[in-house]
Design a protein around this motif. Structure first.
Motif, PDB file in Angstrom:
ATOM      1  N   TYR A   1      48.193 -30.356 -18.861  1.00 47.79           N
ATOM      2  CA  TYR A   1      47.327 -30.703 -20.060  1.00 47.79           C
ATOM      3  C   TYR A   1      46.750 -29.261 -20.743  1.00 47.79           C
ATOM      4  CZ  TYR A   1      46.481 -35.299 -18.274  1.00 47.79           C
ATOM      5  OH  TYR A   1      46.904 -36.533 -17.839  1.00 47.79           O
ATOM      6  N   SER A   2      46.303 -29.341 -21.989  1.00 49.38           N
ATOM      7  CA  SER A   2      45.740 -28.326 -22.783  1.00 49.38           C
ATOM      8  C   SER A   2      44.913 -28.892 -23.734  1.00 49.38           C
ATOM      9  CB  SER A   2      46.913 -27.378 -23.136  1.00 49.38           C
ATOM     10  OG  SER A   2      47.673 -28.229 -24.066  1.00 49.38           O
ATOM     11  N   VAL A   3      43.773 -28.114 -24.217  1.00 55.20           N
ATOM     12  CA  VAL A   3      42.838 -28.319 -25.105  1.00 55.20           C
ATOM     13  C   VAL A   3      43.615 -27.601 -26.642  1.00 55.20           C
ATOM     14  CG1 VAL A   3      40.640 -28.099 -25.989  1.00 55.20           C
ATOM     15  CG2 VAL A   3      41.065 -28.518 -23.801  1.00 55.20           C
ATOM     16  N   VAL A   4      43.772 -28.232 -27.391  1.00 50.12           N
ATOM     17  CA  VAL A   4      44.545 -27.871 -28.549  1.00 50.12           C
ATOM     18  C   VAL A   4      43.553 -27.762 -30.092  1.00 50.12           C
ATOM     19  CG1 VAL A   4      46.657 -27.997 -30.162  1.00 50.12           C
ATOM     20  CG2 VAL A   4      46.566 -28.540 -27.731  1.00 50.12           C
ATOM     21  N   LEU A   5      43.568 -26.912 -30.643  1.00 55.66           N
ATOM     22  CA  LEU A   5      42.927 -26.798 -31.830  1.00 55.66           C
ATOM     23  C   LEU A   5      44.019 -26.934 -32.877  1.00 55.66           C
ATOM     24  CD1 LEU A   5      40.610 -26.291 -34.056  1.00 55.66           C
ATOM     25  CD2 LEU A   5      40.947 -23.779 -33.501  1.00 55.66           C
ATOM     26  N   PHE A   6      43.959 -28.031 -33.926  1.00 51.84           N
ATOM     27  CA  PHE A   6      45.132 -28.097 -34.923  1.00 51.84           C
ATOM     28  C   PHE A   6      44.688 -27.776 -36.042  1.00 51.84           C
ATOM     29  CE2 PHE A   6      45.875 -31.316 -31.433  1.00 51.84           C
ATOM     30  CZ  PHE A   6      47.277 -31.333 -31.596  1.00 51.84           C
ATOM     31  N   PRO A   7      45.316 -27.610 -37.194  1.00 52.35           N
ATOM     32  CA  PRO A   7      45.070 -27.065 -38.510  1.00 52.35           C
ATOM     33  C   PRO A   7      43.809 -27.725 -38.922  1.00 52.35           C
ATOM     34  CG  PRO A   7      47.320 -26.984 -38.131  1.00 52.35           C
ATOM     35  CD  PRO A   7      46.813 -27.411 -36.897  1.00 52.35           C
ATOM     36  N   PHE A   8      43.159 -27.099 -39.810  1.00 55.51           N
ATOM     37  CA  PHE A   8      41.878 -28.031 -40.252  1.00 55.51           C
ATOM     38  C   PHE A   8      42.346 -28.984 -41.158  1.00 55.51           C
ATOM     39  CE2 PHE A   8      40.285 -23.885 -38.688  1.00 55.51           C
ATOM     40  CZ  PHE A   8      38.810 -24.161 -38.292  1.00 55.51           C
ATOM     41  N   GLU A   9      41.637 -30.199 -41.148  1.00 53.08           N
ATOM     42  CA  GLU A   9      41.755 -31.288 -42.309  1.00 53.08           C
ATOM     43  C   GLU A   9      40.641 -31.451 -43.159  1.00 53.08           C
ATOM     44  OE1 GLU A   9      42.296 -34.745 -39.694  1.00 53.08           O
ATOM     45  OE2 GLU A   9      44.454 -34.109 -39.190  1.00 53.08           O
ATOM     46  N   ALA A  10      40.777 -30.461 -44.486  1.00 51.19           N
ATOM     47  CA  ALA A  10      39.972 -30.322 -45.354  1.00 51.19           C
ATOM     48  C   ALA A  10      40.546 -30.578 -46.704  1.00 51.19           C
ATOM     49  CB  ALA A  10      38.990 -29.333 -45.260  1.00 51.19           C
ATOM     50  N   PRO A  11      40.334 -31.388 -47.522  1.00 50.16           N
ATOM     51  CA  PRO A  11      41.035 -31.282 -48.882  1.00 50.16           C
ATOM     52  C   PRO A  11      40.844 -30.232 -49.832  1.00 50.16           C
ATOM     53  CG  PRO A  11      39.056 -33.061 -48.927  1.00 50.16           C
ATOM     54  CD  PRO A  11      39.451 -32.325 -47.400  1.00 50.16           C
ATOM     55  N   GLU A  12      39.600 -29.604 -49.432  1.00 49.94           N
ATOM     56  CA  GLU A  12      39.466 -28.469 -50.475  1.00 49.94           C
ATOM     57  C   GLU A  12      40.221 -26.924 -49.981  1.00 49.94           C
ATOM     58  OE1 GLU A  12      35.768 -30.935 -49.706  1.00 49.94           O
ATOM     59  OE2 GLU A  12      37.159 -30.128 -48.434  1.00 49.94           O
ATOM     60  N   PHE A  13      40.682 -27.270 -48.782  1.00 45.75           N
ATOM     61  CA  PHE A  13      40.985 -25.974 -48.322  1.00 45.75           C
ATOM     62  C   PHE A  13      42.804 -26.376 -47.631  1.00 45.75           C
ATOM     63  CE2 PHE A  13      42.565 -23.196 -44.559  1.00 45.75           C
ATOM     64  CZ  PHE A  13      41.953 -21.961 -45.044  1.00 45.75           C
ATOM     65  N   GLU A  14      43.716 -25.611 -48.343  1.00 41.64           N
ATOM     66  CA  GLU A  14      45.051 -25.521 -48.221  1.00 41.64           C
ATOM     67  C   GLU A  14      45.459 -24.135 -47.213  1.00 41.64           C
ATOM     68  OE1 GLU A  14      49.317 -25.999 -50.707  1.00 41.64           O
ATOM     69  OE2 GLU A  14      47.361 -25.844 -51.760  1.00 41.64           O
ATOM     70  N   HIS A  15      46.058 -24.660 -46.116  1.00 39.84           N
ATOM     71  CA  HIS A  15      46.474 -23.633 -45.431  1.00 39.84           C
ATOM     72  C   HIS A  15      47.779 -22.969 -46.047  1.00 39.84           C
ATOM     73  CE1 HIS A  15      44.482 -24.135 -41.380  1.00 39.84           C
ATOM     74  NE2 HIS A  15      44.448 -25.483 -41.900  1.00 39.84           N
ATOM     75  N   SER A  16      47.765 -21.486 -45.937  1.00 39.04           N
ATOM     76  CA  SER A  16      48.695 -20.613 -46.646  1.00 39.04           C
ATOM     77  C   SER A  16      50.203 -21.124 -46.154  1.00 39.04           C
ATOM     78  CB  SER A  16      48.447 -19.079 -46.273  1.00 39.04           C
ATOM     79  OG  SER A  16      48.768 -19.147 -45.033  1.00 39.04           O
ATOM     80  N   THR A  17      51.186 -20.874 -47.068  1.00 39.40           N
ATOM     81  CA  THR A  17      52.448 -21.117 -46.765  1.00 39.40           C
ATOM     82  C   THR A  17      53.014 -20.420 -45.477  1.00 39.40           C
ATOM     83  OG1 THR A  17      52.781 -21.719 -49.131  1.00 39.40           O
ATOM     84  CG2 THR A  17      54.803 -21.408 -47.803  1.00 39.40           C
ATOM     85  N   GLU A  18      52.572 -19.139 -45.384  1.00 41.15           N
ATOM     86  CA  GLU A  18      52.937 -18.427 -44.379  1.00 41.15           C
ATOM     87  C   GLU A  18      52.682 -18.911 -43.075  1.00 41.15           C
ATOM     88  OE1 GLU A  18      51.405 -17.236 -46.939  1.00 41.15           O
ATOM     89  OE2 GLU A  18      53.228 -16.201 -48.406  1.00 41.15           O
ATOM     90  N   GLN A  19      51.448 -19.549 -42.899  1.00 38.41           N
ATOM     91  CA  GLN A  19      50.865 -19.828 -41.828  1.00 38.41           C
ATOM     92  C   GLN A  19      50.730 -21.401 -41.551  1.00 38.41           C
ATOM     93  OE1 GLN A  19      46.613 -19.398 -41.311  1.00 38.41           O
ATOM     94  NE2 GLN A  19      46.542 -18.499 -39.266  1.00 38.41           N
ATOM     95  N   ALA A  20      51.394 -22.127 -42.398  1.00 39.39           N
ATOM     96  CA  ALA A  20      51.565 -23.506 -42.366  1.00 39.39           C
ATOM     97  C   ALA A  20      52.143 -23.980 -40.887  1.00 39.39           C
ATOM     98  CB  ALA A  20      52.281 -24.098 -43.411  1.00 39.39           C
ATOM     99  N   GLN A  21      51.335 -24.683 -40.232  1.00 47.51           N
ATOM    100  CA  GLN A  21      51.843 -25.009 -38.842  1.00 47.51           C
ATOM    101  C   GLN A  21      52.859 -26.324 -39.105  1.00 47.51           C
ATOM    102  OE1 GLN A  21      51.226 -23.509 -35.970  1.00 47.51           O
ATOM    103  NE2 GLN A  21      49.667 -21.746 -36.976  1.00 47.51           N
TER     104      GLN A  21
END
Length: 474
Positions: A405-425
């Motif tokens: 098992y592991s605890v996982v933080l996934f990419p944020f889910e906010a319509p105002e914020f778009e993760h950068s293309t270089e860092q897109a998971q």
């Protein structure tokens, strides 16, 4: 002819119970989200069972002829966690009895019972690995006549006490078989190194090809030209594992019914992840960089049916970006389960199945109490909690089969914020991931409880009783 019902995987959970298992009942015939509050305003060993021993429950498997039971195997386990099939926990023997019911005289050579624990990826022998195999002879002709054998049916071979007659009537043989706490197996396929592993919990899931099965067999050997009576029944097995003691300040908080202390103050009470940088665009017109640190309450071992306290710290130069990403609706943390297994007899062949839990609950921290550290316009703290299902399979590690098992933080889910293309998971990829253990029993002392702003923590303090052989928490 033998028949048996297929096992189920959803057992009952009694108050204070963390250990459970399921299976199939009775007679087998061989024929609302509560908001918790942490930053508010403001190992393996003997485990314990619920106080008071539960009533025993019997499960029968039968060999029948013309509707009448000839051989009956009865398994006896505690009803509290054996709703649908007999289930035994570590340190408890597999108990029961074998009954032979003969209307007509019959030659019986022996009655043998055996227990097997097997890792399986298929029905063929080369797709299976037996890690437990125990056999007990309940009776053989060399033992002499059974206690209630009829005198008219008894005869002995010359020169000894071997019983050579026929049996008729009712015969009962009780049994009690201790399962090992460790098994010796190669450390991996093709490896010559042998290691000790604790037997894992029963594991049968539709989405996973691999399974862990525990079975008990009875063979009644009969005279020449007659088919032996054979039967098999599955039973559940639960290892007893518990977390280490809480760190001092976390223990004190639970004892006094108070909120947990800020991870920046209680350094021993929280595990801090390595900070992760999140880059993205806010409102599609400006770049923002946020530094994320996930705190998880120590020790990193949690009893199923309880909870994992969390805290997320966000740092950055853009207060608006911090406000958006620190919104509870934007944060996605889950418990991830990996089931990893190798195929017996196939070097290098392995599978890894992944399953994520429901998301953690989050709520804003309210400043102004001594339990939390100062905040600023460049920093945000958010409180969180992962609720663990009571039917989670515990962590286990065996040479060919592992549940992790592991605890996982996934990419944020906010319509105002778009993760950068270089860092897109990629889907399912983590920003932060921390391994944890899931165990089956609580440690002695107070237990973790759910809490929320305005929630009365003092009413939720539960204390585990000291461990004893007859008073163990499951």
């Amino acid at each position: 002819m033998s028949t048996a019902n297929a096992p189920s995987e959803h057992p009952p959970t009694l108050p204070g119970m963390a250990i459970y298992d399921t299976g199939n009942p009775g007679t087998h015939s061989a024929n609302a989200h509560e908001l918790p509050n942490y930053l508010s305003n403001g190992r393996r060993g003997t485990a314990s069972r619920p106080s008071g021993r539960s009533e025993p429950k019997e499960f029968d498997t039968k060999v029948e002829k013309k509707g009448r039971a000839i051989v009956t195997m009865t398994l006896v386990s505690e009803a509290a966690y054996s709703r649908t099939r007999p289930t035994f926990f570590e340190g408890t023997p597999v108990k029961g009895r074998v009954r032979l019911s003969l209307d007509q005289p019959d030659t019986i050579h022996s009655v043998v019972i055996s227990v097997q624990g097997r890792f399986m990826t298929g029905i063929n022998p080369e797709e299976q690995l037996t890690f437990i195999e125990i056999s007990r002879t309940l009776w053989t002709q060399s033992d002499g006549a059974p206690k209630n054998a009829r005198a008219s049916d008894i005869s002995y071979s010359q020169g000894g006490g071997k019983f050579t007659g026929k049996l008729k009537g009712e015969y009962i043989w009780p049994f009690s078989i201790d399962l090992p706490k460790e098994v010796m197996l190669p450390s991996g396929i093709g490896s010559n190194k042998v290691e000790a592993f604790p037997p894992p919990q029963t594991f049968n899931e539709r989405k996973t090809l691999a399974s862990i099965n525990y079975e008990i067999y009875v063979r009644v050997a009969r005279g020449r030209w007659k088919a032996d009576h054979r039967m098999m029944s599955q039973f559940g097995y639960i290892p007893l594992t518990r977390p280490p003691p809480f760190p001092p300040l976390r223990l004190l908080a639970y004892q006094e019914g108070r909120a947990l202390i800020d991870p920046t103050i209680d350094l021993e009470g929280w595990h801090s992840s390595r900070p992760a940088r999140v880059h993205g665009t806010l409102f599609k017109d400006r770049v923002a960089t946020i530094l994320c640190t996930l705190f998880i309450a120590k020790p990193l071992s949690y009893t199923r049916g309880s909870l994992i306290p969390l805290c997320l710290r966000l740092e950055g130069d853009d207060p608006q970006a911090l406000d958006i990403l620190s919104s509870p609706k934007s944060i996605l943390v889950r418990l991830r389960r990996h089931v990893r297994y190798q195929f017996p007899g196939k070097t290098g062949a392995s599978e890894d199945t992944i399953e994520d839990s429901s998301p953690a609950l989050w709520w804003p921290r309210v400043a102004g109490t001594e339990e939390i550290s100062p905040t600023s316009e460049h920093m945000r703290y958010v409180n969180g909690e992962l609720h663990l299902k009571v039917d989670l399979k515990p962590s286990s590690a065996m040479s060919h089969f592992r549940v992790e098992y592991s605890v996982v933080l996934f990419p944020f889910e906010a319509p105002e914020f778009e993760h950068s293309t270089e860092q897109a998971q990629p889907p399912g990829e983590a920003i932060i991931e921390q391994a944890v253990q899931i165990v089956t029993s609580f440690a002695p002392g107070p237990r973790p409880v759910k809490s929320a702003p305005g929630y009365d923590l003092s009413m939720q303090v539960h204390t585990a009783k000291p461990i004893s052989a007859k008073n163990a928490l499951v």
